[in-house]
Design a protein around this motif. Structure first.
Motif, mmCIF file in Angstrom:
data_model
loop_
_atom_site.group_PDB
_atom_site.id
_atom_site.type_symbol
_atom_site.label_atom_id
_atom_site.label_comp_id
_atom_site.label_asym_id
_atom_site.label_seq_id
_atom_site.Cartn_x
_atom_site.Cartn_y
_atom_site.Cartn_z
ATOM 1 N N MET A 149 0.880 -1.057 0.176
ATOM 2 C CA MET A 149 -0.008 0.234 -0.063
ATOM 3 C C MET A 149 0.958 1.254 -0.186
ATOM 4 S SD MET A 149 -3.173 0.920 2.325
ATOM 5 C CE MET A 149 -2.479 1.085 3.889
ATOM 6 N N LEU A 150 0.455 2.287 -0.747
ATOM 7 C CA LEU A 150 1.334 3.581 -0.922
ATOM 8 C C LEU A 150 0.454 4.584 -0.323
ATOM 9 C CD1 LEU A 150 2.382 3.023 -4.744
ATOM 10 C CD2 LEU A 150 3.853 2.749 -2.654
ATOM 11 N N PRO A 151 1.162 5.849 -0.113
ATOM 12 C CA PRO A 151 0.447 7.024 0.287
ATOM 13 C C PRO A 151 -0.746 7.344 -0.582
ATOM 14 C CG PRO A 151 2.758 7.414 0.595
ATOM 15 C CD PRO A 151 2.672 6.132 -0.482
ATOM 16 N N ASN A 152 -1.571 8.367 -0.179
ATOM 17 C CA ASN A 152 -2.580 8.747 -1.032
ATOM 18 C C ASN A 152 -1.989 9.342 -2.216
ATOM 19 O OD1 ASN A 152 -4.058 11.666 -1.643
ATOM 20 N ND2 ASN A 152 -5.336 10.327 -0.655
ATOM 21 N N LYS A 153 -2.661 9.131 -3.475
ATOM 22 C CA LYS A 153 -2.298 9.205 -4.696
ATOM 23 C C LYS A 153 -2.215 10.779 -5.102
ATOM 24 C CE LYS A 153 -4.052 5.093 -7.025
ATOM 25 N NZ LYS A 153 -5.084 4.766 -8.048
ATOM 26 N N THR A 184 2.205 13.073 9.378
ATOM 27 C CA THR A 184 1.792 12.043 8.336
ATOM 28 C C THR A 184 1.247 12.148 7.250
ATOM 29 O OG1 THR A 184 1.353 9.573 8.562
ATOM 30 C CG2 THR A 184 -0.247 10.863 9.601
ATOM 31 N N LEU A 185 1.161 11.238 6.359
ATOM 32 C CA LEU A 185 0.269 11.239 5.158
ATOM 33 C C LEU A 185 -0.745 10.455 5.176
ATOM 34 C CD1 LEU A 185 3.147 11.129 2.451
ATOM 35 C CD2 LEU A 185 1.592 13.055 2.857
ATOM 36 N N LYS A 186 -1.943 10.906 4.463
ATOM 37 C CA LYS A 186 -3.018 9.661 4.300
ATOM 38 C C LYS A 186 -2.441 8.828 3.284
ATOM 39 C CE LYS A 186 -7.145 12.601 5.198
ATOM 40 N NZ LYS A 186 -8.258 13.202 4.646
ATOM 41 N N ALA A 187 -3.020 7.551 3.689
ATOM 42 C CA ALA A 187 -2.793 6.129 2.688
ATOM 43 C C ALA A 187 -3.554 6.382 1.516
ATOM 44 C CB ALA A 187 -2.696 5.072 3.467
ATOM 45 N N GLU A 188 -3.505 5.178 0.627
ATOM 46 C CA GLU A 188 -4.124 5.065 -0.629
ATOM 47 C C GLU A 188 -5.617 5.127 -0.161
ATOM 48 O OE1 GLU A 188 -2.560 2.348 -4.121
ATOM 49 O OE2 GLU A 188 -2.344 1.396 -2.008
ATOM 50 N N ASP A 189 -6.210 4.464 1.117
ATOM 51 C CA ASP A 189 -7.389 4.372 1.556
ATOM 52 C C ASP A 189 -7.283 5.491 2.274
ATOM 53 O OD1 ASP A 189 -9.647 4.141 3.040
ATOM 54 O OD2 ASP A 189 -9.245 1.993 3.559
ATOM 55 N N GLU A 190 -8.247 6.531 2.117
ATOM 56 C CA GLU A 190 -8.242 7.710 2.699
ATOM 57 C C GLU A 190 -8.744 7.655 4.353
ATOM 58 O OE1 GLU A 190 -9.596 11.176 1.110
ATOM 59 O OE2 GLU A 190 -8.890 10.924 -1.129
ATOM 60 N N GLU A 191 -9.101 6.501 4.585
ATOM 61 C CA GLU A 191 -9.487 6.306 6.028
ATOM 62 C C GLU A 191 -8.377 5.960 6.845
ATOM 63 O OE1 GLU A 191 -12.795 7.128 6.996
ATOM 64 O OE2 GLU A 191 -12.915 7.481 4.990
ATOM 65 N N GLU A 192 -7.312 5.650 6.368
ATOM 66 C CA GLU A 192 -6.178 5.293 7.045
ATOM 67 C C GLU A 192 -5.059 6.448 6.735
ATOM 68 O OE1 GLU A 192 -4.565 1.267 6.448
ATOM 69 O OE2 GLU A 192 -6.592 0.452 5.958
ATOM 70 N N MET A 193 -3.980 6.290 7.698
ATOM 71 C CA MET A 193 -2.690 7.084 7.652
ATOM 72 C C MET A 193 -1.545 6.387 7.799
ATOM 73 S SD MET A 193 -3.983 10.586 9.928
ATOM 74 C CE MET A 193 -4.033 9.652 11.603
ATOM 75 N N MET A 194 -0.554 6.789 7.447
ATOM 76 C CA MET A 194 0.847 5.884 7.521
ATOM 77 C C MET A 194 1.360 5.689 8.950
ATOM 78 S SD MET A 194 2.783 7.356 3.979
ATOM 79 C CE MET A 194 4.110 6.076 4.248
ATOM 80 N N HIS A 195 0.819 6.951 9.744
ATOM 81 C CA HIS A 195 1.201 6.654 11.021
ATOM 82 C C HIS A 195 -0.051 6.670 12.218
ATOM 83 C CE1 HIS A 195 4.971 7.993 9.080
ATOM 84 N NE2 HIS A 195 5.559 7.498 9.804
ATOM 85 N N SER A 196 0.019 6.153 13.466
ATOM 86 C CA SER A 196 -0.883 6.395 14.245
ATOM 87 C C SER A 196 -1.160 7.945 14.568
ATOM 88 C CB SER A 196 -0.665 5.782 15.596
ATOM 89 O OG SER A 196 -1.378 5.781 16.440
ATOM 90 N N LYS A 197 -2.546 8.107 15.000
ATOM 91 C CA LYS A 197 -2.873 9.502 15.259
ATOM 92 C C LYS A 197 -2.185 9.991 16.377
ATOM 93 C CE LYS A 197 -7.198 8.242 17.596
ATOM 94 N NZ LYS A 197 -8.710 8.222 17.512
ATOM 95 N N ASP A 219 8.589 -2.222 9.417
ATOM 96 C CA ASP A 219 7.635 -1.130 9.430
ATOM 97 C C ASP A 219 6.721 -1.479 8.197
ATOM 98 O OD1 ASP A 219 5.885 0.640 10.763
ATOM 99 O OD2 ASP A 219 7.216 2.368 10.367
ATOM 100 N N ALA A 220 6.532 -2.387 7.697
ATOM 101 C CA ALA A 220 5.804 -2.404 6.410
ATOM 102 C C ALA A 220 4.098 -2.363 6.747
ATOM 103 C CB ALA A 220 5.956 -3.578 5.797
ATOM 104 N N PHE A 221 3.400 -1.698 5.636
ATOM 105 C CA PHE A 221 1.808 -1.938 5.741
ATOM 106 C C PHE A 221 1.313 -3.177 6.359
ATOM 107 C CE2 PHE A 221 2.248 2.062 3.146
ATOM 108 C CZ PHE A 221 1.394 2.769 4.146
#
Length: 353
Positions: A1-5, A49-62, A183-185
């Motif tokens: 999974m990558l960061p938000n497009k 942090t950045l949002k991930a591909e799935d905008e409901e997720e982030m690359m790090h914890s809140k 620290d992979a997805f």
């Protein structure tokens, strides 16, 4: 999974005009644009942090990108107590884990591995409140300037940066590591770095008593670690309900056990079947598809020989008493799992297919 497009598109635009001398100008514009598009998110400790591909997720914890690096990786590794530790930082991202490692041990030698150039580029323009961030930025700066033909040599020889597939890196590496930050997805989304075959290569490249640390507590991942020879343990995690995973190579102490339900599931359930990638080259979709096929075959085999137990049964402890009693023995979790498998299946390696 990558960061938000959208985030990737914005970052790439500034990567094209980067020349090393325009960092201040790029910082103002890049950070402003990422925030306006709501793809760069401030976490509770003030780091980003950045949002991930799935905008409901982030690359790090809140709870905090830096806080996560400290309490999920640096501190559990006990890096402060190590003399000149060699650290493998898988999926380095924006550099938080490497920064935290250096903060707690300035003598650490770190191999940073990251496949996504964009997230590495972003760290040049973030304000991370540890002076060690400047070391990581200088190494990232070296990479991007050399890539565009501008000769630049970082002063920090204890940091090495590899941009590419971690599987290719590990095949070529001849180093031995004291600490591995994994620290992979999530393996459900991308199991590429959670396969038995990749983890076995890491195991070979770890010093005795070395530790691999991951935020993931996924059953197939922990099962693969056991099959590779690791002694698995867990520690309470910040920002998550389930604990982080610690996997030791030949520890000279007895680590804390994981919870008993997970021990049983890893030992006896078909959901513990590890992901496989024998050539270390398969796509994530192929790895997932292959595991599903092997799971069905394993289930059929166990039903045929009268050894199939549902995961629900196993979680509730509705298993033979002689197997259940093994969990009362004074053993570590990996020993318990292997002993339960051997007693029930007559084969401790039944899930390596």
């Amino acid at each position: 999974m990558l960061p938000n497009k959208k985030a990737l598109e914005i970052i790439r635009k500034y990567m094209k005009i980067y020349n090393g001398k325009n960092e201040k100008d790029i910082k103002e514009r890049l950070i402003k644009e990422l925030k306006e598009e709501h793809v760069l998110v401030e976490t509770e400790d003030g780091t980003y942090t950045l949002k991930a591909e799935d905008e409901e997720e982030m690359m790090h914890s809140k709870v905090g990108a830096l806080k996560e690096a400290i309490y999920k990786f640096a501190k559990p590794s006990k890096i402060t107590d190590l003399s000149n530790p060699r650290v493998l930082d898988l999926c380095s991202g924006m550099g938080y884990n490497a920064i935290a490692a250096l903060h707690y041990n300035k003598n650490a030698e770190i191999d940073m591995v990251e496949i996504c150039e964009e997230v590495l580029f972003l760290t040049l323009f973030l304000d991370i409140p540890y002076k060690e961030h400047e070391i990581i930025k200088d190494k990232v700066r070296e990479y991007f300037l050399n890539k565009i033909g501008i000769e630049y040599k970082s002063d920090y020889d204890n940091i090495n940066l590899y941009v590419g597939d971690a599987r290719k890196f590990i095949i070529k590496s001849d180093k031995k590591y004291n600490v591995v930050f994994h620290d992979a997805f999530s393996p459900k989304r991308d199991p590429t770095l959670y396969t038995y075959d990749f983890l076995k290569e890491i195991y070979k490249r770890m010093e005795d008593n070395g530790v691999l640390i991951s935020y993931s507590s996924a059953i197939p991942f922990r099962s693969a670690l056991v099959d590779c020879g690791f002694v698995i343990s867990e520690k309470e995690s910040v920002g998550r309900k389930r604990g982080i995973t610690l996997a030791y190579k030949n520890p000279n102490f007895k680590p804390n056990r994981i919870n008993e339900v997970d021990e049983r599931v890893i030992a006896l359930s078909v959901i513990a079947l590890p992901y496989r990638d024998e050539t270390l080259s398969l796509t994530k979709d192929k790895i997932i598809e292959d595991r599903e096929e092997r799971r069905e075959k394993l289930k059929e085999k166990l039903i045929k020989i009268g050894k199939y137990l549902s995961t629900k049964q196993i979680k509730k402890g509705n298993i033979p008493e002689e197997i259940l009693k093994i969990q009362k023995e004074d053993l570590n979790s990996s020993e318990i799992i292997k002993k339960m498998r051997l007693k029930f299946f007559k084969d401790a390696n039944i899930f390596i297919l």
